[in-house]
Design a protein around this motif. Structure first.
Motif, PDB file in Angstrom:
ATOM      1  N   LEU A  81       0.828  -1.215   0.000  1.00  0.00           N
ATOM      2  CA  LEU A  81       0.000   0.000   0.000  1.00  0.00           C
ATOM      3  C   LEU A  81       0.856   1.257   0.000  1.00  0.00           C
ATOM      4  O   LEU A  81       0.562   2.221  -0.712  1.00  0.00           O
ATOM      5  N   ILE A  82       1.951   1.251   0.787  1.00  0.00           N
ATOM      6  CA  ILE A  82       2.807   2.437   0.810  1.00  0.00           C
ATOM      7  C   ILE A  82       3.529   2.598  -0.524  1.00  0.00           C
ATOM      8  O   ILE A  82       3.764   3.717  -0.993  1.00  0.00           O
ATOM      9  N   LEU A  83       3.850   1.470  -1.169  1.00  0.00           N
ATOM     10  CA  LEU A  83       4.422   1.531  -2.521  1.00  0.00           C
ATOM     11  C   LEU A  83       3.444   2.217  -3.473  1.00  0.00           C
ATOM     12  O   LEU A  83       3.824   3.101  -4.250  1.00  0.00           O
ATOM     13  N   SER A  84       2.176   1.808  -3.383  1.00  0.00           N
ATOM     14  CA  SER A  84       1.177   2.320  -4.317  1.00  0.00           C
ATOM     15  C   SER A  84       0.827   3.778  -4.058  1.00  0.00           C
ATOM     16  O   SER A  84       0.680   4.563  -5.002  1.00  0.00           O
ATOM     17  N   PHE A  85       0.707   4.150  -2.780  1.00  0.00           N
ATOM     18  CA  PHE A  85       0.343   5.539  -2.471  1.00  0.00           C
ATOM     19  C   PHE A  85       1.489   6.510  -2.755  1.00  0.00           C
ATOM     20  O   PHE A  85       1.251   7.646  -3.165  1.00  0.00           O
ATOM     21  N   THR A  86       2.732   6.075  -2.529  1.00  0.00           N
ATOM     22  CA  THR A  86       3.861   6.944  -2.883  1.00  0.00           C
ATOM     23  C   THR A  86       4.166   6.830  -4.378  1.00  0.00           C
ATOM     24  O   THR A  86       4.576   7.801  -5.010  1.00  0.00           O
ATOM     25  N   GLY A  87       3.929   5.644  -4.941  1.00  0.00           N
ATOM     26  CA  GLY A  87       4.226   5.418  -6.356  1.00  0.00           C
ATOM     27  C   GLY A  87       3.368   6.224  -7.303  1.00  0.00           C
ATOM     28  O   GLY A  87       3.725   6.410  -8.473  1.00  0.00           O
ATOM     29  N   MET A  88       2.211   6.710  -6.825  1.00  0.00           N
ATOM     30  CA  MET A  88       1.367   7.504  -7.723  1.00  0.00           C
ATOM     31  C   MET A  88       1.779   8.982  -7.733  1.00  0.00           C
ATOM     32  O   MET A  88       1.290   9.763  -8.544  1.00  0.00           O
ATOM     33  N   LEU A  89       2.719   9.359  -6.848  1.00  0.00           N
ATOM     34  CA  LEU A  89       3.151  10.770  -6.785  1.00  0.00           C
ATOM     35  C   LEU A  89       3.737  11.278  -8.096  1.00  0.00           C
ATOM     36  O   LEU A  89       3.451  12.417  -8.488  1.00  0.00           O
ATOM     37  N   PRO A  90       4.585  10.508  -8.808  1.00  0.00           N
ATOM     38  CA  PRO A  90       5.086  11.023 -10.092  1.00  0.00           C
ATOM     39  C   PRO A  90       3.970  11.355 -11.082  1.00  0.00           C
ATOM     40  O   PRO A  90       4.059  12.344 -11.817  1.00  0.00           O
ATOM     41  N   TYR A  91       2.910  10.542 -11.102  1.00  0.00           N
ATOM     42  CA  TYR A  91       1.782  10.813 -12.004  1.00  0.00           C
ATOM     43  C   TYR A  91       1.067  12.105 -11.600  1.00  0.00           C
ATOM     44  O   TYR A  91       0.700  12.911 -12.444  1.00  0.00           O
ATOM     45  N   LEU A  92       0.869  12.277 -10.285  1.00  0.00           N
ATOM     46  CA  LEU A  92       0.112  13.433  -9.792  1.00  0.00           C
ATOM     47  C   LEU A  92       0.918  14.730  -9.899  1.00  0.00           C
ATOM     48  O   LEU A  92       0.396  15.753 -10.351  1.00  0.00           O
ATOM     49  N   LEU A  93       2.186  14.694  -9.485  1.00  0.00           N
ATOM     50  CA  LEU A  93       3.000  15.916  -9.462  1.00  0.00           C
ATOM     51  C   LEU A  93       3.376  16.395 -10.863  1.00  0.00           C
ATOM     52  O   LEU A  93       3.651  17.582 -11.057  1.00  0.00           O
ATOM     53  N   THR A  94       3.429  15.475 -11.829  1.00  0.00           N
ATOM     54  CA  THR A  94       3.698  15.887 -13.212  1.00  0.00           C
ATOM     55  C   THR A  94       2.406  16.174 -13.969  1.00  0.00           C
ATOM     56  O   THR A  94       2.437  16.636 -15.108  1.00  0.00           O
ATOM     57  N   GLU A  95       1.265  15.866 -13.318  1.00  0.00           N
ATOM     58  CA  GLU A  95      -0.063  16.003 -13.924  1.00  0.00           C
ATOM     59  C   GLU A  95      -0.233  15.131 -15.168  1.00  0.00           C
ATOM     60  O   GLU A  95      -1.086  15.392 -16.017  1.00  0.00           O
ATOM     61  N   ALA A  96       0.603  14.088 -15.277  1.00  0.00           N
ATOM     62  CA  ALA A  96       0.429  13.124 -16.365  1.00  0.00           C
ATOM     63  C   ALA A  96      -0.891  12.386 -16.176  1.00  0.00           C
ATOM     64  O   ALA A  96      -1.597  12.069 -17.140  1.00  0.00           O
ATOM     65  N   ILE A  97      -1.204  12.082 -14.902  1.00  0.00           N
ATOM     66  CA  ILE A  97      -2.514  11.520 -14.537  1.00  0.00           C
ATOM     67  C   ILE A  97      -3.009  12.341 -13.342  1.00  0.00           C
ATOM     68  O   ILE A  97      -2.671  12.056 -12.197  1.00  0.00           O
ATOM     69  N   PRO A  98      -3.792  13.384 -13.585  1.00  0.00           N
ATOM     70  CA  PRO A  98      -4.181  14.302 -12.505  1.00  0.00           C
ATOM     71  C   PRO A  98      -5.186  13.738 -11.501  1.00  0.00           C
ATOM     72  O   PRO A  98      -5.272  14.214 -10.371  1.00  0.00           O
ATOM     73  N   SER A  99      -5.952  12.724 -11.884  1.00  0.00           N
ATOM     74  CA  SER A  99      -6.971  12.163 -10.990  1.00  0.00           C
ATOM     75  C   SER A  99      -6.342  11.166 -10.018  1.00  0.00           C
ATOM     76  O   SER A  99      -5.578  10.276 -10.431  1.00  0.00           O
ATOM     77  N   VAL A 100      -6.667  11.275  -8.731  1.00  0.00           N
ATOM     78  CA  VAL A 100      -6.134  10.360  -7.718  1.00  0.00           C
ATOM     79  C   VAL A 100      -6.600   8.927  -7.981  1.00  0.00           C
ATOM     80  O   VAL A 100      -5.810   7.979  -7.892  1.00  0.00           O
ATOM     81  N   SER A 101      -7.867   8.761  -8.327  1.00  0.00           N
ATOM     82  CA  SER A 101      -8.401   7.418  -8.602  1.00  0.00           C
ATOM     83  C   SER A 101      -7.662   6.771  -9.768  1.00  0.00           C
ATOM     84  O   SER A 101      -7.278   5.602  -9.706  1.00  0.00           O
ATOM     85  N   ASP A 102      -7.459   7.555 -10.839  1.00  0.00           N
ATOM     86  CA  ASP A 102      -6.763   7.025 -12.010  1.00  0.00           C
ATOM     87  C   ASP A 102      -5.298   6.741 -11.702  1.00  0.00           C
ATOM     88  O   ASP A 102      -4.751   5.718 -12.114  1.00  0.00           O
ATOM     89  N   ALA A 103      -4.650   7.658 -10.987  1.00  0.00           N
ATOM     90  CA  ALA A 103      -3.226   7.501 -10.660  1.00  0.00           C
ATOM     91  C   ALA A 103      -3.010   6.282  -9.769  1.00  0.00           C
ATOM     92  O   ALA A 103      -2.049   5.519  -9.965  1.00  0.00           O
ATOM     93  N   PHE A 104      -3.893   6.076  -8.792  1.00  0.00           N
ATOM     94  CA  PHE A 104      -3.743   4.915  -7.906  1.00  0.00           C
ATOM     95  C   PHE A 104      -3.971   3.627  -8.681  1.00  0.00           C
ATOM     96  O   PHE A 104      -3.233   2.650  -8.509  1.00  0.00           O
ATOM     97  N   PHE A 105      -4.982   3.623  -9.553  1.00  0.00           N
ATOM     98  CA  PHE A 105      -5.269   2.438 -10.364  1.00  0.00           C
ATOM     99  C   PHE A 105      -4.058   2.075 -11.213  1.00  0.00           C
ATOM    100  O   PHE A 105      -3.631   0.915 -11.246  1.00  0.00           O
ATOM    101  N   GLU A 106      -3.492   3.062 -11.914  1.00  0.00           N
ATOM    102  CA  GLU A 106      -2.343   2.803 -12.792  1.00  0.00           C
ATOM    103  C   GLU A 106      -1.142   2.313 -11.977  1.00  0.00           C
ATOM    104  O   GLU A 106      -0.399   1.429 -12.412  1.00  0.00           O
ATOM    105  N   THR A 107      -0.978   2.879 -10.774  1.00  0.00           N
ATOM    106  CA  THR A 107       0.167   2.525  -9.941  1.00  0.00           C
ATOM    107  C   THR A 107       0.053   1.119  -9.400  1.00  0.00           C
ATOM    108  O   THR A 107       1.010   0.329  -9.490  1.00  0.00           O
ATOM    109  N   ILE A 108      -1.094   0.783  -8.817  1.00  0.00           N
ATOM    110  CA  ILE A 108      -1.223  -0.561  -8.242  1.00  0.00           C
ATOM    111  C   ILE A 108      -1.297  -1.607  -9.355  1.00  0.00           C
ATOM    112  O   ILE A 108      -0.856  -2.755  -9.172  1.00  0.00           O
TER     113      ILE A 108
END
Length: 499
Positions: A81-108
């Protein structure tokens, strides 16, 4: 069992986050090389993740470094879980995937090596983000938990409980008596095979960037591609696809057998019952699919077999059948053709393959071949016992009697797996999917496969799912990757009792 050693749990989560952050830094040079704005978001994500890890690590100094089973289960599940929640940060901070739901899905989906995606235009993504996306596969493939076990002795922490929780399947083979040496050998094999495949793909015609990404996705049996059409992009380069087929087969094989093969002990590989069922099963099913595709394929859908047919229709049918069967059985999820556009019989076979899985001790997901072997043998023994009720006949696997406890564990696993699949399919219809798509998404997420049927077929993606459906599929991916019991045991009341 006494109270939980929470400090060792937090400290381990800190180590996991630190390592995850350093992997993020590896994506930074790719963004710098291509002069992308995303580089600062990637760098920031890595820095934040490392800081979180350092805070967790240094603020928790345990009195005892002994890890019991309870701590092992919690560390593995919370670690993912910590891998997935921290792993979605590159998507969110670069706005490549701005949605939290989408970023978490792609990460996990990455860490669980499922390969399902919500991206509708992969090729427009920054190169640094695409590398990070593939890296999540590679980290999750062997399990960053095992990687951390390799360095735990330096921290004065023992790792056996973690290894058992990370790899809870019926195979407990080890390459070396010391668990840390086992982890090091596993990673050495993993890294070496990834590098070899990278070089071969480069020679076969891929760019160096595509080669490293596809090598990471293959060895992890993940399936994220840098192309919108996945490996179908390389249908005019058959050798690229044959290389990927070979390494998918290797990645879906028990790494203990791969170790023996690399040591020159090939006979040990073919002495394994599981390998024989796995390898010849893929060849046999591929032959059936090849016949169906070659003789019964609708001519109007011929472009779904190959585009173009470099070496003729026969070679094309063999290659794509073998590619797609291997991809689904090993739960890699790469796509060279859309099997849902083939004959209905072929589609039915592929759906059945969703419930096979690769070998125990491999990076593939799913139920695993060894479980099917033991269940089938046990079922045939029940017929014998019906005729000879007083006979004591053990289930034999690889020439040895299988402990009844293991047999019951495997039967329980299968029953729970199928119950979860049925329940998940019903829930996904409630969350907006049609019946066929719900069946496909449930089977694919739980088995960590990627492409499915219905609206989540090999040429579609998961972008159209509601946020609730994405979070639910994310949960299915997690419990599928950790083989059900590791996660589900946390929801039982007796786990939390202090005795």
């Amino acid at each position: 069992m006494g109270s939980l050693n929470t400090k060792i749990i937090y400290r381990f989560l800190g180590i996991t986050a630190i390592l995850n952050g350093f992997f993020m830094f590896l994506a930074f040079p790719f963004s710098v090389y291509h002069d992308e704005n995303a580089k600062w978001g990637i760098l920031g994500a890595g820095a934040v993740t490392v800081i979180i890890g350092l805070l967790l690590y240094f603020s928790n100094k345990p009195e005892s470094t002994n890890i019991q089973k309870k701590e092992g289960y919690l560390i593995v599940t919370l670690g993912w879980l910590i891998l997935s929640f921290t792993g979605m940060l590159p998507y969110l901070l670069t706005e490549a995937i701005p949605s939290v739901s989408d970023a978490f899905f792609e990460t996990i989906s990455g860490y669980s090596t499922t390969g399902s995606s919500i991206l509708t235009d992969i090729e427009s993504m920054p190169k640094g983000i695409l590398f990070w996306r593939s890296a999540t596969h590679w980290i999750g493939g062997m399990g960053i938990i095992v990687l951390t076990i390799a360095i735990l002795p330096l921290l004065g922490i023992g790792g056996m409980q973690l290894f058992m929780a990370e790899a809870p399947g019926p195979s407990a083979d080890k390459l070396h008596p010391r668990i840390t040496d086992t982890a090091k050998r596993l990673y050495l094999i993993y890294v070496t095979l990834t590098l070899v495949q990278f070089l071969l793909l480069k020679v076969a015609g891929m760019t160096w960037f595509d080669a490293i990404n596809h090598a990471m996705a293959t060895m992890s049996t993940g399936g994220f591609s840098t192309k919108n059409s996945s490996v179908a992009f390389y249908n005019n380069l058959p050798f690229v696809q044959y290389i990927i087929i070979f390494f998918m087969l290797v990645a879906g094989t028990n790494f203990v057998l791969t170790y023996f093969a690399l040591k020159g002990k090939i006979q040990k590989v073919f002495q394994s019952e599981e390998f024989k069922y796995y390898f010849f099963g893929i060849i046999g099913v591929s032959a059936i699919i090849t016949i169906v595709v070659y003789f019964y394929q609708d001519p109007n859908l011929q472009t779904t077999i190959a585009h173009p047919m470099v070496y003729g229709k026969a070679e094309s049918a063999i290659r794509h059948s073998l590619f797609m069967v291997t991809s689904v059985v090993t739960t890699t999820g790469f796509v060279s053709a859309d099997f849902t556009m083939w004959h209905f019989f072929a589609t039915g076979i592929f759906f059945a393959l969703f419930f096979t899985g690769g070998s125990a001790g491999s990076t593939s997901g799913g139920i695993k071949v060894v479980r099917h072997i033991v269940m089938l043998k046990n079922s045939f023994l029940e017929f014998k016992k019906a005729l000879h009720p007083n006979a004591i006949i053990p289930v034999r696997y690889d020439g040895k009697a299988v402990n009844r406890t293991i047999v019951f564990n495997i039967l329980s696993f299968f029953i729970i797996y199928m119950l979860i699949f049925i329940l998940a399919s019903v829930i996904l219809t409630l969350l907006g999917l049609d019946f066929m798509s719900a069946l496909g998404a449930a089977a694919s997420s739980l088995g960590n496969i990627g492409p499915a049927i219905g609206s989540v077929s090999p040429v579609d993606n998961y972008a159209h799912l509601t946020d609730a459906a994405k979070w639910f599929c994310s949960f299915l991916m997690l419990i599928g990757r950790l083989e059900l019991f590791t996660v589900l045991i946390l929801f039982t009341p007796f786990f939390w009792r202090k005795n």
